[in-house]
Design a protein around this motif. Structure first.
Motif, mmCIF file in Angstrom:
data_model
loop_
_atom_site.group_PDB
_atom_site.id
_atom_site.type_symbol
_atom_site.label_atom_id
_atom_site.label_comp_id
_atom_site.label_asym_id
_atom_site.label_seq_id
_atom_site.Cartn_x
_atom_site.Cartn_y
_atom_site.Cartn_z
ATOM 1 N N LYS A 78 14.620 2.038 4.344
ATOM 2 C CA LYS A 78 13.283 1.576 3.964
ATOM 3 C C LYS A 78 13.277 0.687 2.728
ATOM 4 C CE LYS A 78 12.190 5.761 1.302
ATOM 5 N NZ LYS A 78 11.245 6.909 1.180
ATOM 6 N N TYR A 403 -7.022 -7.020 -5.150
ATOM 7 C CA TYR A 403 -6.229 -7.892 -4.301
ATOM 8 C C TYR A 403 -6.547 -9.354 -4.594
ATOM 9 C CZ TYR A 403 -3.514 -5.215 -0.898
ATOM 10 O OH TYR A 403 -2.550 -4.475 -0.285
ATOM 11 N N VAL A 420 4.578 -9.561 3.156
ATOM 12 C CA VAL A 420 3.952 -8.420 3.832
ATOM 13 C C VAL A 420 4.339 -7.122 3.134
ATOM 14 C CG1 VAL A 420 3.884 -7.089 5.973
ATOM 15 C CG2 VAL A 420 3.779 -9.584 6.056
ATOM 16 N N ARG A 421 5.619 -6.991 2.772
ATOM 17 C CA ARG A 421 6.100 -5.788 2.090
ATOM 18 C C ARG A 421 5.394 -5.603 0.744
ATOM 19 N NH1 ARG A 421 11.030 -2.874 1.965
ATOM 20 N NH2 ARG A 421 11.178 -3.431 4.164
ATOM 21 N N ASN A 423 2.472 -6.769 -0.143
ATOM 22 C CA ASN A 423 1.073 -6.404 0.125
ATOM 23 C C ASN A 423 0.931 -4.912 0.393
ATOM 24 O OD1 ASN A 423 -0.252 -8.860 -0.181
ATOM 25 N ND2 ASN A 423 0.228 -9.522 1.891
ATOM 26 N N LYS A 424 1.876 -4.352 1.164
ATOM 27 C CA LYS A 424 1.828 -2.924 1.464
ATOM 28 C C LYS A 424 2.065 -2.087 0.200
ATOM 29 C CE LYS A 424 3.267 -3.338 6.304
ATOM 30 N NZ LYS A 424 4.345 -3.043 7.303
ATOM 31 N N ALA A 427 -1.167 -2.165 -1.788
ATOM 32 C CA ALA A 427 -2.172 -1.302 -1.163
ATOM 33 C C ALA A 427 -1.860 0.163 -1.447
ATOM 34 C CB ALA A 427 -2.224 -1.560 0.337
ATOM 35 N N ASN A 428 -0.571 0.511 -1.404
ATOM 36 C CA ASN A 428 -0.177 1.887 -1.682
ATOM 37 C C ASN A 428 -0.472 2.266 -3.138
ATOM 38 O OD1 ASN A 428 1.265 4.405 -0.906
ATOM 39 N ND2 ASN A 428 2.726 3.707 -2.453
ATOM 40 N N ARG A 433 -5.853 1.454 2.479
ATOM 41 C CA ARG A 433 -5.253 0.719 3.596
ATOM 42 C C ARG A 433 -6.192 -0.421 3.947
ATOM 43 N NH1 ARG A 433 -3.252 4.376 8.433
ATOM 44 N NH2 ARG A 433 -2.333 2.346 8.947
ATOM 45 N N ASP A 437 -3.623 -9.402 5.480
ATOM 46 C CA ASP A 437 -2.628 -9.838 4.508
ATOM 47 C C ASP A 437 -3.177 -11.018 3.737
ATOM 48 O OD1 ASP A 437 -0.704 -7.985 5.286
ATOM 49 O OD2 ASP A 437 -0.058 -9.278 6.947
#
Length: 438
Positions: A78, A403, A420-421, A423-424, A427-428, A433, A437
């Motif tokens: 991961k 954001y 993308v990673r 952004n996640k 968000a975390n 959630r 994007d």
């Protein structure tokens, strides 16, 4: 015995283990003398006024791993950018892992610092580049130089563009109660070469780890280097990251730093523009909470005319977090037609959070465009109310505003899968959630 004394006393054993006749022996010896004289930086020094290393110095760190650690790919998958194929240089507790690495390459050198230091075929390159821009005055850089043995060595020949990005990943397994790691990276992009690099330091347990890292990057004429630092470690991990960048005519170098995790993080980012028509970009997003501490220190030295630099750092601080930003721009007298931009914007989402920011300009030329700005504030209550009036819950509305706040940093990330990673991860950190994007 305190940590400084332990390091100095351990140096002789280290040198004997790597060969006292090595070409960099004199460099190492001089470096440990400098560290012994100066010791760890303290808050009495202006550059460290808001960041203390006292707590770290009280921990009984292991200087050398006592046993080799093994990791399975499934346990760390991961942490890699597995959505795309990449070259991988992986270290576990400071030791190279051939099992986790993938360094098959097409005409480029992606290998180990130890190989570059020990193989005769690399001697000329090492003589030209190693320890040439790393600060001799910085005690932590000197400490790393003294113990430099392992890290990534990346050499991109003239006109070469690797087919895929390069990942440099350092894992700490926690097999040692507390471990001090000192990776050293040397990255060279020859004329017209291009590369993309993603760097990450990751602790896998709650044991203390202190990483003192140094990276030297050389960008030759018209080279393009795109560098990303992902800092999302556990809150028992501390990182001092010293990065030095030398640029020649027409080169473009960008460094994005994403700081979300760790107990204490200090990023020292130094650009030296040794040519004309150079473009230097440094951007960062920091989102921290609890008692986390992130300190960004940047330097751009405009030495020749007709060059540009762009700095844009965004910070979001919650609970008892502390942020520091000190951005310094130096424009020499000869560096006419310089265009230098610096911006630092911060949001405090807790009345207990702290930000210390200090933009600096030292301009000795008279035909330049230089600007700097700094803001510290809270979320716009009117914008928050507007989003809530449109049926968006308050928590999600706050996240949307944050954001948007970070968007202009994220939009310049050139690796879609990494974007993308990130952004996640954001968000975390914000605890939501979101179905889009940036």
């Amino acid at each position: 015995m305190d940590l400084k004394e332990k390091l100095v006393s351990s140096f002789l054993a280290f040198e004997n283990s790597v060969d006292v006749d090595h070409p960099v022996h004199d460099i190492r010896s001089e470096a440990i003398k400098n560290f012994e004289t100066k010791g760890f930086p303290s808050k009495k020094e202006e550059a460290w006024k808001y960041t203390s290393l006292n707590t770290l110095q009280k921990i009984d760190f292991s200087i050398f791993p006592k046993k080799e650690s093994m990791l399975e790919y499934r346990d760390v998958k991961k942490y890699f950018l597995h959505e795309i194929d990449t070259f991988k240089i992986v270290f576990v507790d400071g030791v190279y892992s051939s099992f986790l690495s993938e360094t098959t390459h097409d005409g480029v050198d992606v290998c180990l610092m130890s190989s570059a230091l020990n193989k005769p075929m690399y001697k000329q390159i090492i003589d030209v580049y190693f320890n040439k821009i790393a600060s001799k005055d910085d005690s932590l850089t000197s400490l790393n130089t003294a113990f430099s043995r392992e890290g990534a060595y990346i050499y991109i020949p003239k006109n070469k563009i690797p087919k895929k990005p390069i990942e440099i990943v350092h894992f700490s397994t926690g097999n040692e109660a507390a471990l001090l790691l000192q990776p050293r990276n040397l990255i060279i992009a020859e004329e017209n070469a291009e590369m993309q690099i993603i760097e990450r330091h990751q602790s896998l347990t709650a044991n203390e780890v202190f990483t003192n890292s140094v990276t030297e990057i050389f960008a030759a004429k018209n080279a393009n280097v795109d560098y990303y630092k992902v800092q999302n470690d556990l809150t028992t991990a501390s990182l001092i990251d010293n990065t030095y960048i030398d640029q020649k005519d027409g080169s473009v170098v960008s460094v994005h730093t994403f700081s979300f995790g760790g107990k204490l993080t200090r990023n020292n980012l130094n650009f030296y523009q040794n040519g004309e028509r150079i473009d230097s970009t440094m951007k960062g997003v920091t989102i921290i909470e609890e008692k986390q501490h992130v300190d960004h220190h940047t330097l751009v030295h405009h030495i020749q005319p007709n060059c540009e630099s762009h700095q844009d750092y965004k910070g979001i601080y919650g609970e008892n977090a502390t942020g520091v930003f000190n951005g310094k721009i130096i424009v020499d007298k000869i560096a006419q037609k310089t265009n230098a931009f610096q911006q630092n914007n911060n949001i405090l989402v807790s009345d207990r959070a702290t930000i210390n920011t200090k933009p600096q300009l030292e301009i000795f030329a008279d035909d330049v465009k230089c600007s700097h700005g700094c803001t510290i504030g809270q979320l716009d209550e009117e914008a928050l109310f507007y989003l809530q009036s449109r049926g968006i819950p308050k928590k999600e509305a706050r996240a949307l505003l944050m954001y948007a706040f970070a968007n202009n940093v994220l939009e310049s990330v050139r690796i879609p899968e990494l974007k993308v990673r990130i952004n996640k991860l954001i968000a975390n950190k914000l605890g939501v959630r979101l179905g889009f994007d940036l």
